[in-house]
Design a protein around this motif. Structure first.
Motif, PDB file in Angstrom:
ATOM      1  N   ASP A   7      -8.698  55.810  66.747  1.00  0.00           N
ATOM      2  CA  ASP A   7      -8.185  56.326  65.474  1.00  0.00           C
ATOM      3  C   ASP A   7      -7.263  57.515  65.746  1.00  0.00           C
ATOM      4  OD1 ASP A   7      -7.896  56.939  62.727  1.00  0.00           O
ATOM      5  OD2 ASP A   7      -9.728  58.121  62.717  1.00  0.00           O
ATOM      6  N   TRP A  23       2.716  45.648  63.043  1.00  0.00           N
ATOM      7  CA  TRP A  23       2.834  46.257  61.721  1.00  0.00           C
ATOM      8  C   TRP A  23       4.277  46.188  61.229  1.00  0.00           C
ATOM      9  CZ3 TRP A  23       5.015  51.375  60.796  1.00  0.00           C
ATOM     10  CH2 TRP A  23       4.952  51.752  59.451  1.00  0.00           C
ATOM     11  N   ARG A  29      -0.919  42.070  59.290  1.00  0.00           N
ATOM     12  CA  ARG A  29      -2.133  42.862  59.090  1.00  0.00           C
ATOM     13  C   ARG A  29      -3.030  42.661  60.321  1.00  0.00           C
ATOM     14  NH1 ARG A  29      -3.949  44.173  54.087  1.00  0.00           N
ATOM     15  NH2 ARG A  29      -5.878  43.021  54.327  1.00  0.00           N
ATOM     16  N   LEU A  69      -3.983  56.395  67.434  1.00  0.00           N
ATOM     17  CA  LEU A  69      -3.020  55.753  66.529  1.00  0.00           C
ATOM     18  C   LEU A  69      -2.207  56.785  65.730  1.00  0.00           C
ATOM     19  CD1 LEU A  69      -5.195  52.773  65.320  1.00  0.00           C
ATOM     20  CD2 LEU A  69      -3.089  52.608  66.667  1.00  0.00           C
ATOM     21  N   ILE A 121      -3.778  48.119  58.984  1.00  0.00           N
ATOM     22  CA  ILE A 121      -4.445  48.177  60.280  1.00  0.00           C
ATOM     23  C   ILE A 121      -5.834  48.778  60.079  1.00  0.00           C
ATOM     24  CG2 ILE A 121      -4.362  49.112  62.627  1.00  0.00           C
ATOM     25  CD1 ILE A 121      -1.265  49.507  62.061  1.00  0.00           C
ATOM     26  N   VAL A 122      -6.848  48.046  60.498  1.00  0.00           N
ATOM     27  CA  VAL A 122      -8.222  48.521  60.347  1.00  0.00           C
ATOM     28  C   VAL A 122      -8.930  48.402  61.694  1.00  0.00           C
ATOM     29  CG1 VAL A 122     -10.429  48.195  59.157  1.00  0.00           C
ATOM     30  CG2 VAL A 122      -8.287  47.816  57.920  1.00  0.00           C
ATOM     31  N   CYS A 134      -4.947  48.316  53.416  1.00  0.00           N
ATOM     32  CA  CYS A 134      -4.479  49.004  54.616  1.00  0.00           C
ATOM     33  C   CYS A 134      -4.106  47.960  55.673  1.00  0.00           C
ATOM     34  CB  CYS A 134      -5.547  49.953  55.142  1.00  0.00           C
ATOM     35  SG  CYS A 134      -4.944  51.009  56.462  1.00  0.00           S
ATOM     36  N   HIS A 191      -3.392  53.202  59.108  1.00  0.00           N
ATOM     37  CA  HIS A 191      -4.629  52.565  59.544  1.00  0.00           C
ATOM     38  C   HIS A 191      -5.825  53.314  58.967  1.00  0.00           C
ATOM     39  CE1 HIS A 191      -4.319  55.909  62.356  1.00  0.00           C
ATOM     40  NE2 HIS A 191      -5.629  55.791  62.538  1.00  0.00           N
TER      41      HIS A 191
END
Length: 142
Positions: A49, A29, A34, A52, A77-78, A75, A63
């Motif tokens: 999640d 990042w 990405r 992070l 970071i997914v 976004c 994210h």
């Protein structure tokens, strides 16, 4: 052609592996990449999640989960279980299997520790990529 990097940690500590994965995503990042983090199931996405958000004091990784109510394609970071949306150069694979869409990415990162199941699954993925001629890199993390 996709480059695949294996990051091999020296012990079985899953918490340490998750922190290393977060550091890897953080580095990507900060370099402007990405990232799609492919997870095997929604509960795994939920746990990652949370990680992070909290992996480092004073650190924030922008994210979202792909199953968010109103996903934001901007976004950086997914996390998701299915086929990724949008253009992203980096795939971090958290699944035991090679995702069928991996070759759409410039790079794939696989973070492996010494847990016997994770290690064996990593070896299988390594053989999969190798047998198909992908550029492989092996990093021993101390």
């Amino acid at each position: 052609m996709t480059r695949v990097d294996f990051y091999i940690l020296p012990d079985e500590d899953e918490d340490r592996r998750q922190v290393y994965l977060c550091r890897l995503v953080d580095k990507a990042w900060r370099m402007g990449h990405r990232t799609w983090i492919h997870v095997p199931a929604a509960d795994h996405a939920e746990a990652l999640d949370e990680r992070l958000w909290t992996f480092s004091q004073g650190s924030f990784l922008p994210h979202e989960r792909a199953d968010a109510e109103a996903p934001d394609d901007a976004c950086p970071i997914v996390l998701g279980t299915g086929d990724p949306r949008g253009e992203r150069p980096l795939l971090v694979n958290e699944d035991a299997e090679v995702p069928p869409f991996f070759s759409r990415f410039e790079r794939v990162a696989e973070v492996i520790n010494q847990d016997p199941e994770r290690k064996q699954a990593g070896r299988s993925r390594y053989a999969f990529y190798r047998d198909r001629g992908y550029e492989l890199h092996y990093h021993k993390v101390s």
